[in-house]
Write an enzyme that holds these catalytic residues in place. Structure first.
Site, PDB file in Angstrom:
ATOM      1  N   ARG A  19      41.365  37.768  44.690  1.00 58.97           N
ATOM      2  CA  ARG A  19      40.052  38.377  44.945  1.00 58.97           C
ATOM      3  C   ARG A  19      38.985  37.518  44.279  1.00 58.97           C
ATOM      4  NH1 ARG A  19      42.047  42.363  41.721  1.00 58.97           N
ATOM      5  NH2 ARG A  19      43.767  42.260  43.202  1.00 58.97           N
TER       6      ARG A  19
ATOM      7  N   ASP B 277      36.772  41.142  40.435  1.00 60.06           N
ATOM      8  CA  ASP B 277      37.320  42.448  40.102  1.00 60.06           C
ATOM      9  C   ASP B 277      36.554  42.935  38.873  1.00 60.06           C
ATOM     10  OD1 ASP B 277      39.172  44.422  40.514  1.00 60.06           O
ATOM     11  OD2 ASP B 277      40.838  43.363  39.586  1.00 60.06           O
TER      12      ASP B 277
HETATM   13  C1  LIG Z   1      46.905  40.889  40.909  1.00 62.60           C
HETATM   14  C2  LIG Z   1      46.836  41.480  39.510  1.00 62.60           C
HETATM   15  C3  LIG Z   1      47.788  42.663  39.358  1.00 62.60           C
HETATM   16  N1  LIG Z   1      47.248  40.474  38.554  1.00 62.60           N
HETATM   17  C4  LIG Z   1      46.372  39.862  37.701  1.00 62.60           C
HETATM   18  N2  LIG Z   1      46.817  38.844  36.905  1.00 62.60           N
HETATM   19  C5  LIG Z   1      45.959  38.257  36.053  1.00 62.60           C
HETATM   20  N3  LIG Z   1      46.412  37.254  35.258  1.00 62.60           N
HETATM   21  N4  LIG Z   1      44.648  38.636  35.963  1.00 62.60           N
HETATM   22  C6  LIG Z   1      44.155  39.634  36.727  1.00 62.60           C
HETATM   23  O1  LIG Z   1      42.955  39.963  36.621  1.00 62.60           O
HETATM   24  C7  LIG Z   1      45.031  40.292  37.634  1.00 62.60           C
HETATM   25  N5  LIG Z   1      44.607  41.314  38.431  1.00 62.60           N
HETATM   26  C8  LIG Z   1      45.423  41.933  39.276  1.00 62.60           C
HETATM   27  O2  LIG Z   1      44.997  42.952  39.994  1.00 62.60           O
END
Ligand SMILES: CC1(C)Nc2nc(N)[nH]c(=O)c2N=C1O
Length: 160
Positions: free
Chosen positions: A92, A95
């Site tokens: 994405r 987030d």
């Molecule tokens: C895809 C998923 C589960 N893994 C992630 N993994 C990392 N390292 N950082 C994230 O922000 C992150 N966010 C997520 O939503």
């Protein structure tokens, strides 16, 4: 106002600039004051590995916005970064998560606070400690304790 901690993450379209722009948008939210921002960290994806490494960080805000007003504002910022939900846990552009909202415990269909995955994510726990080494969850658990228990995910500090 309420002391709030927001998690930021990106692994698409120049993540560092995505996060830097997001911090600016958060600082400009109505009835909200940006208190501090953490360093940014690179880490491999937790969950599906077939995607680019993430850049993560966190900011501390003081806000008069309710939790749901804040959630709406975060989702508007994400949309401004052309976030497309192609697959769950997929890559994405941006987030933004409400990690902690004062000492509130919220369990609604739109919002769970403190963030459910917080204890398992070093890319969340480390930035929180950078912001406030004495930070505690509403139930009294210290973030320092959770960090010690958390699986290591090869976190690399970027800057400052
Ligand atoms: C895809 C998923 C589960 N893994 C992630 N993994 C990392 N390292 N950082 C994230 O922000 C992150 N966010 C997520 O939503």
């Amino acid at each position: 106002g309420t002391d709030v901690y927001i998690g930021l993450g990106s692994n698409l379209a120049d993540p560092l600039s995505q996060l830097a722009r997001a911090v600016g948008a958060l600082a400009n939210l109505p009835k909200t004051h940006l208190v501090a921002q953490s360093p940014f960290y690179a880490s491999s994806p937790v969950g599906p590995q077939d995607q680019p490494d993430f850049i993560n960080g966190a900011v501390q805000l003081v806000t008069e916005l309710s939790a749901l007003e804040l959630l709406d504002a975060l989702q508007t910022i994400e949309q401004g970064h052309h976030r497309e939900r192609i697959r769950r846990w997929g890559p994405r552009t941006l987030d933004l998560d409400i990690l902690i909202y004062g000492d509130s415990v919220i369990e609604s269909e739109r919002l769970t606070v403190p963030h459910r995955e917080l204890p398992n994510r070093d890319f969340v726990l480390q930035p929180l400690l950078d912001l406030n080494p004495d930070l505690k969850l509403p139930d009294g658990t210290t973030i320092a304790h959770l960090r010690d228990q958390c699986p290591d995910n090869n976190l690399r500090r970027l800057h400052p």
